[in-house]
Design a protein around this motif. Structure first.
Motif, PDB file in Angstrom:
ATOM      1  N   VAL A  27       0.830  -1.207   0.000  1.00 36.95           N
ATOM      2  CA  VAL A  27       0.000   0.000   0.000  1.00 36.95           C
ATOM      3  C   VAL A  27       0.863   1.256   0.000  1.00 36.95           C
ATOM      4  N   GLU A  28       0.559   2.175  -0.912  1.00 38.54           N
ATOM      5  CA  GLU A  28       1.286   3.450  -0.920  1.00 38.54           C
ATOM      6  C   GLU A  28       0.676   4.382   0.121  1.00 38.54           C
ATOM      7  N   VAL A  29       1.489   4.770   1.094  1.00 31.17           N
ATOM      8  CA  VAL A  29       1.037   5.663   2.167  1.00 31.17           C
ATOM      9  C   VAL A  29       1.977   6.866   2.210  1.00 31.17           C
ATOM     10  N   PRO A  30       1.476   8.077   1.939  1.00 29.67           N
ATOM     11  CA  PRO A  30       2.352   9.253   2.036  1.00 29.67           C
ATOM     12  C   PRO A  30       2.604   9.602   3.505  1.00 29.67           C
ATOM     13  N   PRO A  31       3.713  10.302   3.776  1.00 28.52           N
ATOM     14  CA  PRO A  31       4.047  10.626   5.168  1.00 28.52           C
ATOM     15  C   PRO A  31       2.910  11.320   5.920  1.00 28.52           C
ATOM     16  N   THR A  32       2.170  12.180   5.243  1.00 31.97           N
ATOM     17  CA  THR A  32       1.089  12.917   5.930  1.00 31.97           C
ATOM     18  C   THR A  32      -0.067  12.011   6.332  1.00 31.97           C
ATOM     19  N   LYS A  33      -0.121  10.798   5.801  1.00 32.98           N
ATOM     20  CA  LYS A  33      -1.232   9.886   6.101  1.00 32.98           C
ATOM     21  C   LYS A  33      -0.822   8.726   6.997  1.00 32.98           C
ATOM     22  N   LEU A  34       0.439   8.735   7.467  1.00 33.56           N
ATOM     23  CA  LEU A  34       0.899   7.581   8.245  1.00 33.56           C
ATOM     24  C   LEU A  34       0.080   7.401   9.528  1.00 33.56           C
ATOM     25  N   ARG A  35      -0.207   8.495  10.217  1.00 33.44           N
ATOM     26  CA  ARG A  35      -0.979   8.391  11.453  1.00 33.44           C
ATOM     27  C   ARG A  35      -2.345   7.726  11.181  1.00 33.44           C
ATOM     28  N   ASP A  36      -3.016   8.176  10.124  1.00 34.67           N
ATOM     29  CA  ASP A  36      -4.314   7.590   9.767  1.00 34.67           C
ATOM     30  C   ASP A  36      -4.159   6.119   9.379  1.00 34.67           C
ATOM     31  N   ALA A  37      -3.073   5.816   8.679  1.00 33.71           N
ATOM     32  CA  ALA A  37      -2.866   4.429   8.239  1.00 33.71           C
ATOM     33  C   ALA A  37      -2.703   3.505   9.450  1.00 33.71           C
ATOM     34  N   ILE A  38      -1.999   3.980  10.471  1.00 30.87           N
ATOM     35  CA  ILE A  38      -1.825   3.147  11.676  1.00 30.87           C
ATOM     36  C   ILE A  38      -3.153   3.029  12.430  1.00 30.87           C
ATOM     37  N   ALA A  39      -3.945   4.097  12.427  1.00 35.26           N
ATOM     38  CA  ALA A  39      -5.289   4.009  13.014  1.00 35.26           C
ATOM     39  C   ALA A  39      -6.101   2.957  12.260  1.00 35.26           C
ATOM     40  N   GLY A  40      -5.895   2.882  10.941  1.00 32.81           N
ATOM     41  CA  GLY A  40      -6.561   1.877  10.130  1.00 32.81           C
ATOM     42  C   GLY A  40      -6.128   0.455  10.499  1.00 32.81           C
ATOM     43  N   VAL A  41      -4.844   0.297  10.781  1.00 32.86           N
ATOM     44  CA  VAL A  41      -4.329  -1.020  11.216  1.00 32.86           C
ATOM     45  C   VAL A  41      -5.083  -1.464  12.470  1.00 32.86           C
ATOM     46  N   ARG A  42      -5.250  -0.518  13.382  1.00 33.27           N
ATOM     47  CA  ARG A  42      -5.977  -0.840  14.632  1.00 33.27           C
ATOM     48  C   ARG A  42      -7.466  -1.104  14.336  1.00 33.27           C
ATOM     49  N   ALA A  43      -8.082  -0.262  13.498  1.00 37.54           N
ATOM     50  CA  ALA A  43      -9.517  -0.391  13.218  1.00 37.54           C
ATOM     51  C   ALA A  43      -9.837  -1.714  12.527  1.00 37.54           C
ATOM     52  N   PHE A  44      -8.954  -2.135  11.604  1.00 43.85           N
ATOM     53  CA  PHE A  44      -9.182  -3.374  10.859  1.00 43.85           C
ATOM     54  C   PHE A  44      -8.722  -4.604  11.642  1.00 43.85           C
ATOM     55  N   GLY A  45      -8.087  -4.396  12.786  1.00 43.78           N
ATOM     56  CA  GLY A  45      -7.537  -5.538  13.533  1.00 43.78           C
ATOM     57  C   GLY A  45      -6.489  -6.267  12.721  1.00 43.78           C
ATOM     58  N   MET A  46      -5.702  -5.524  11.935  1.00 42.73           N
ATOM     59  CA  MET A  46      -4.674  -6.164  11.108  1.00 42.73           C
ATOM     60  C   MET A  46      -3.642  -6.848  12.003  1.00 42.73           C
TER      61      MET A  46
END
Ligand code: NDP
Length: 287
Positions: free
Chosen positions: A42-61
């Motif tokens: 997944v391409e994640v820009p630096p400005t979206k890293l915080r949201d991406a990690i929140a997504g990891v938690r939300a999806f139970g990855m």
């Protein structure tokens, strides 16, 4: 028919990320063990890293890999950092334990596993020379230090960077690590047991470049390793082979960091041969 249609998710976050081959070997491993897991690149820009990690938690990855430019920035969003990752100061793998996200670094561990498993060399008690002072060198030197290497010599083009890395890692690991300046061809002494190129010299497209080292003084059993995996057969390894020295290519480090990630996430032994074959095929390297 599977008992559950729910897939477990892992991913690699980076930018750029399209050429990262880790997903190929993880997917092959999941298929081989009939695990209903998916690895997303997944391409994640630096400005979206915080949201991406929140997504990891939300999806139970179950976990993620981090590549450029997230290995340091991700640390602030995690619940715990493993000891060696804290010493290295970078995280390339995250695993989930309950609701907690734990940062690990498998780059240096992958190198060490390749050293032991593929080259049959244990660094304990040996003298190692590591060329470079970037992220790969930092991970490799840290794991060599924690594994009881008798002496680690870091050689880097930019002395200030090399000296700073050595001072930091020597203080944190209490291991005998020292810096040597790199002017001209670095003469490898017969006391050296392991030589590692952890610079990007030889990396595609500069495939004809070779780190300036003089191998003529090496002892016959000295293992020559390259972190560069694209191409796996670098000029350094070719020069070492011509002198009859044993070699370890950068694919070993790459495969074993994936093997360790697989084991951290799934809790199962990784199908190493399957992962190696998948990686070689994806990179167009002969089996
Ligand atoms: P960095 O950019 O963090 O560090 C690069 C290092 O290479 C620095 O020490 C730099 O020296 C040195 N260097 C670059 N060009 C030259 C040159 N012309 N002459 C002398 N020294 C030079 O990169 P990384 O540490 O992240 O990566 C290094 C290599 O390791 C890459 O090829 C990468 O692909 C590979 N790698 C492989 C992995 C694997 O699994 N096999 C995992 C991670 C990385 P200076 O400080 O003077 O600039």
């Amino acid at each position: 028919m599977p008992a559950s249609f729910k897939a477990e998710l892992v991913a690699c976050f980076g930018q750029p990320v399209a050429e990262n081959p880790t997903g190929v070997m993880q997917e092959a491993a999941f298929r081989a063990l009939q695990l209903n897991w998916r690895y997303l690149t997944v391409e994640v820009p630096p400005t979206k890293l915080r949201d991406a990690i929140a997504g990891v938690r939300a999806f139970g990855m179950q976990g993620i890999n981090l590549t450029i430019p997230h290995k340091v920035a991700v640390m602030q969003y995690l619940d715990e950092i493993a000891k060696d990752a804290a010493i290295i100061g970078a995280v390339n793998t995250v695993r989930r334990v309950g609701d907690r996200l734990i940062g690990e670094n498998t780059d240096g561990k992958g190198f060490l596993r390749g050293l032991r498993a593929d080259a049959g060399v244990d660094p304990r008690g040996k003298r190692a020379v590591v060329l470079g002072a970037g992220g790969a060198a930092r991970a490799i030197v840290t794991e060599l230090a924690l594994a009881g290497t008798a002496e680690i010599v870091v050689v880097n083009r930019t002395p200030s960077r090399g000296e700073a890395m050595v001072a930091g890692l020597a203080a944190k690991t209490a291991a005998p690590i020292r810096f040597e300046a790199w002017s001209g061809a670095y003469p490898v002494s017969p006391a050296t047991g392991i030589l590692v190129n952890a610079t990007s010299i030889g990396l595609y497209p500069d495939i004809d470049a070779m780190p300036p080292v003089d191998l003529r003084g090496a002892s016959p059993g000295m293992l020559v390793c390259d972190a560069v995996f694209n191409p796996p057969e670098t000029r350094l390894l070719n020069a070492a082979r011509q002198l009859g020295l044993p070699v370890l290519d950068g694919l070993a480090m790459l495969v074993y960091q994936g093997v360790i990630g697989f084991e951290l996430w799934t809790g199962q032994s990784a199908p190493e041969a399957v992962m190696k074959a998948a990686l070689r095929e994806a990179l167009g390297v002969a089996p």
